[in-house]
Write an enzyme that holds these catalytic residues in place. Structure first.
Site, mmCIF file in Angstrom:
data_model
loop_
_atom_site.group_PDB
_atom_site.id
_atom_site.type_symbol
_atom_site.label_atom_id
_atom_site.label_comp_id
_atom_site.label_asym_id
_atom_site.label_seq_id
_atom_site.Cartn_x
_atom_site.Cartn_y
_atom_site.Cartn_z
ATOM 1 N N CYS A 62 0.802 -1.235 0.000
ATOM 2 C CA CYS A 62 0.000 0.000 0.000
ATOM 3 C C CYS A 62 0.826 1.272 0.000
ATOM 4 C CB CYS A 62 -1.000 0.000 1.151
ATOM 5 S SG CYS A 62 -0.270 0.088 2.822
ATOM 6 N N HIS A 99 -2.588 0.804 7.046
ATOM 7 C CA HIS A 99 -2.922 0.848 5.626
ATOM 8 C C HIS A 99 -2.997 2.303 5.193
ATOM 9 C CE1 HIS A 99 -4.413 -0.277 1.736
ATOM 10 N NE2 HIS A 99 -5.518 0.430 1.901
ATOM 11 N N ASP A 115 -8.041 3.622 -3.909
ATOM 12 C CA ASP A 115 -7.150 2.667 -3.249
ATOM 13 C C ASP A 115 -6.746 1.581 -4.233
ATOM 14 O OD1 ASP A 115 -5.742 1.010 -1.585
ATOM 15 O OD2 ASP A 115 -7.306 0.819 -0.061
#
Length: 251
Positions: A62, A99, A115
């Site tokens: 991420c 995250h 995302d």
């Protein structure tokens, strides 16, 4: 940043809308943690990420994937902010900022969640303030985010963070023995129009659109070939688990 080179990497153009850019990125760039198991440093500076993901045709997790995509979107004229989240992991949640996701605002002044770095699913530019199948705004400003099928996701903090704020959790994710990311290598990519292919260690997992799953154990040479042929990643050696013995991430 060479915007044209980045767009070519994901098969997109500068005229594509935000949802299309997000979808192209998610389907082109693998979610992978190979650097952890190859002894490579995790450098989240945009220049280093551009070299890794665009020029060396690698992927990332991420902080890398959303970290670089944020830079591209800013170059294309979007207002981009980093958001942090606690991932729902079984009966517990992870630490804050485990995250990283993006709040992206365009000319219409609507804030959207983007995302491309969660691994199991993508959030394709959905309005943060509007309830949908994946986004559920909560009292106080947090947002619950789930997969397209309602699967477990994460609790998003509505506050903006700086890139450097994610440094401690990025280090923990890439180094600590309790982090599942250190237990073994994984590399995964969705397939068009649906389905997914994942290489977890030597195990090749193919998941069809209907959920049908096949697993094959590969030799060393076959694993190297799979990285090259399925993910576009050319390695001269296989990654070796940093802290073997625990369950590694899967998607």
């Amino acid at each position: 940043m060479d915007v044209a080179e980045y767009l070519a990497r994901i098969g997109a153009s500068a005229e594509d809308d935000l949802a299309t850019l997000t979808d192209r990125h998610y389907h082109a760039v693998p979610f992978e943690n190979l650097s952890i198991h190859l002894g490579e440093p995790i450098d989240t500076h945009p220049d280093a990420l551009f070299d890794k993901i665009v020029r060396r045709h690698r992927g990332g997790f991420c902080y890398e994937l959303n970290g670089l995509f944020a830079a591209l979107l800013a170059e294309l004229g979007y207002d981009v902010a980093f958001l942090g989240a606690r991932v729902h992991a079984g009966e517990t949640d992870t630490a804050p900022l485990a995250h990283q996701a993006l709040r992206v605002t365009g000319d219409d002044r609507v804030a959207r969640l983007v995302d491309v770095g969660f691994g199991g699913f993508c959030v394709p530019a959905l309005e943060l303030a509007a309830p949908s199948t994946q986004v559920d705004p909560q009292p106080g400003g947090d947002v619950e985010v789930v997969g397209p099928d309602g699967g477990s996701g994460y609790r998003l903090d509505g506050r903006e963070y700086a890139r450097r704020d994610f440094g401690p959790t990025c280090w923990w994710t890439a180094n600590h023995p309790d982090s599942v990311f250190t237990h073994g290598p994984t590399c995964t990519l969705p397939r068009s129009p649906a389905g997914r292919v994942t290489l977890a260690g030597h195990q090749l997992i193919r998941t069809a659109a209907d959920g049908t799953r096949t697993e094959d154990e590969l030799s060393d040479d076959e694993a190297l070939a799979a990285y090259r042929d399925l993910f576009g990643i050319v390695l001269d050696r296989l990654p070796v688990p940093l802290h073997p013995g625990g369950a590694s991430p899967s998607a």
